[in-house]
Design an enzyme around this catalytic site. Sequence first.
Site, PDB file in Angstrom:
ATOM      1  N   ASN A   8      37.929  44.343  42.648  1.00 39.77           N
ATOM      2  CA  ASN A   8      36.648  44.936  42.266  1.00 39.77           C
ATOM      3  C   ASN A   8      35.580  43.843  42.331  1.00 39.77           C
ATOM      4  O   ASN A   8      35.426  43.050  41.402  1.00 39.77           O
ATOM      5  CB  ASN A   8      36.773  45.512  40.844  1.00 39.77           C
ATOM      6  CG  ASN A   8      35.464  46.081  40.339  1.00 39.77           C
ATOM      7  OD1 ASN A   8      34.523  46.258  41.108  1.00 39.77           O
ATOM      8  ND2 ASN A   8      35.404  46.369  39.047  1.00 39.77           N
ATOM      9  N   LYS A  10      32.514  44.124  42.151  1.00 34.89           N
ATOM     10  CA  LYS A  10      31.342  44.442  41.318  1.00 34.89           C
ATOM     11  C   LYS A  10      30.052  44.168  42.103  1.00 34.89           C
ATOM     12  O   LYS A  10      29.974  44.506  43.282  1.00 34.89           O
ATOM     13  CB  LYS A  10      31.394  43.655  40.001  1.00 34.89           C
ATOM     14  CG  LYS A  10      32.728  43.835  39.280  1.00 34.89           C
ATOM     15  CD  LYS A  10      32.682  43.406  37.842  1.00 34.89           C
ATOM     16  CE  LYS A  10      34.071  43.558  37.227  1.00 34.89           C
ATOM     17  NZ  LYS A  10      34.102  43.391  35.803  1.00 34.89           N
ATOM     18  N   HIS A  86      35.255  53.277  35.585  1.00 32.76           N
ATOM     19  CA  HIS A  86      35.331  51.875  35.162  1.00 32.76           C
ATOM     20  C   HIS A  86      34.513  51.702  33.876  1.00 32.76           C
ATOM     21  O   HIS A  86      33.451  52.319  33.711  1.00 32.76           O
ATOM     22  CB  HIS A  86      34.787  50.959  36.259  1.00 32.76           C
ATOM     23  CG  HIS A  86      35.006  49.517  35.961  1.00 32.76           C
ATOM     24  ND1 HIS A  86      34.194  48.812  35.096  1.00 32.76           N
ATOM     25  CD2 HIS A  86      35.968  48.653  36.359  1.00 32.76           C
ATOM     26  CE1 HIS A  86      34.650  47.564  34.993  1.00 32.76           C
ATOM     27  NE2 HIS A  86      35.723  47.444  35.753  1.00 32.76           N
ATOM     28  N   GLU A 156      42.781  49.256  31.633  1.00 38.32           N
ATOM     29  CA  GLU A 156      41.930  48.070  31.581  1.00 38.32           C
ATOM     30  C   GLU A 156      41.077  48.118  30.310  1.00 38.32           C
ATOM     31  O   GLU A 156      39.962  48.636  30.312  1.00 38.32           O
ATOM     32  CB  GLU A 156      41.033  48.061  32.823  1.00 38.32           C
ATOM     33  CG  GLU A 156      40.250  46.796  32.958  1.00 38.32           C
ATOM     34  CD  GLU A 156      39.495  46.739  34.280  1.00 38.32           C
ATOM     35  OE1 GLU A 156      39.796  45.834  35.045  1.00 38.32           O
ATOM     36  OE2 GLU A 156      38.617  47.576  34.509  1.00 38.32           O
ATOM     37  N   GLY A 162      36.345  40.534  31.744  1.00 38.20           N
ATOM     38  CA  GLY A 162      35.353  39.465  31.858  1.00 38.20           C
ATOM     39  C   GLY A 162      35.551  38.303  30.913  1.00 38.20           C
ATOM     40  O   GLY A 162      34.628  37.539  30.661  1.00 38.20           O
ATOM     41  N   SER A 198      40.648  40.347  32.996  1.00 40.24           N
ATOM     42  CA  SER A 198      40.806  38.887  32.952  1.00 40.24           C
ATOM     43  C   SER A 198      42.127  38.402  33.529  1.00 40.24           C
ATOM     44  O   SER A 198      42.749  37.490  32.972  1.00 40.24           O
ATOM     45  CB  SER A 198      40.630  38.382  31.518  1.00 40.24           C
ATOM     46  OG  SER A 198      39.340  38.673  31.064  1.00 40.24           O
ATOM     47  N   GLY A 218      38.682  41.427  38.767  1.00 43.27           N
ATOM     48  CA  GLY A 218      37.227  41.354  38.855  1.00 43.27           C
ATOM     49  C   GLY A 218      36.827  39.982  39.374  1.00 43.27           C
ATOM     50  O   GLY A 218      36.906  39.713  40.576  1.00 43.27           O
TER      51      GLY A 218
HETATM   52  P1  PGA Z   1      37.756  40.825  35.195  1.00 44.47           P
HETATM   53  O1  PGA Z   1      37.208  42.269  35.616  1.00 44.47           O
HETATM   54  O2  PGA Z   1      38.997  40.590  36.023  1.00 44.47           O
HETATM   55  O3  PGA Z   1      36.645  39.882  35.570  1.00 44.47           O
HETATM   56  O4  PGA Z   1      38.038  40.871  33.760  1.00 44.47           O
HETATM   57  C1  PGA Z   1      38.086  43.319  35.875  1.00 44.47           C
HETATM   58  C2  PGA Z   1      37.308  44.585  36.058  1.00 44.47           C
HETATM   59  O5  PGA Z   1      36.286  44.758  35.369  1.00 44.47           O
HETATM   60  O6  PGA Z   1      37.692  45.449  36.855  1.00 44.47           O
END
Ligand code: PGA
Length: 235
Positions: A8, A10, A86, A156, A162, A198, A218
């Site tokens: 992802n 983003k 999401h 998730e 994050g 994360s 992410g």
């Molecule tokens: P992250 O994000 O791996 O940076 O925690 C995952 C996501 O939001 O899909």
Amino acid sequence: MKKILVCNQKMFLTYDEAKDLRKKIDEIDFSNTNLIICPSYLNFDAFNGYELGSQNCFYEDKGSFTGEVSAYDLSLRGIKYSLIGHFERRGYDTDEVINLKVKAALRNSITPIICIGETKLDRELRRTSKIIKTQLFKALSNIKLEDNQEIIIAYEPAWVIGGKDTMKLNEIEDAFGYITKLLEEIGITSYKLIYGGSVTSKNISSIISDRIDGYLLGSSSVDEDELNEIVKCIK
Ligand code: PGA
């Protein structure tokens, strides 16, 4: 079975940065994973040749919906997957809208990657199970999968997105056990369960399990070194 790796991206990358990342990830051996890259709409063509997913989709096929991109249109562009629900979009989409998007994706031969998970407050108030059940049942309300259809559920939790720390394997497996039971209850048998939040090269080895079909990345998904290390670990 190969692990699914959903990237992802983003809104992390400009088009030039996406092209640059593509050159770097072309060097990574993904042969032991089912890689799905979810770039921003503007960056799809930087990843031509990879299996692509969108980060969102709209449920009507066409019409006066300023700023939206339909599942129908995405499918015509060869997009095979779409993240739906999401956490970062749940502020805009109700459970009812998420359900419409899941239906639109399936109708257009797009595999929905339905994201569910509790917030920190939900967890503190011990209502994780209730939230998971509500999100799952509402997203899948009145949906019966055809023989050639499958869904991906991404567990998730908002409180691990994050950050630096991820969940413990036993916590993830408990949640997966519960989600499996719920899916059985509503007669959904064709699905994969992935985990996100994360996931990094530092913690991936602690959360590898046969019960986890894959991972949703992410930040790690736009860092070629991270991605390379993660892929090596899950082989
Ligand atoms: P992250 O994000 O791996 O940076 O925690 C995952 C996501 O939001 O899909």
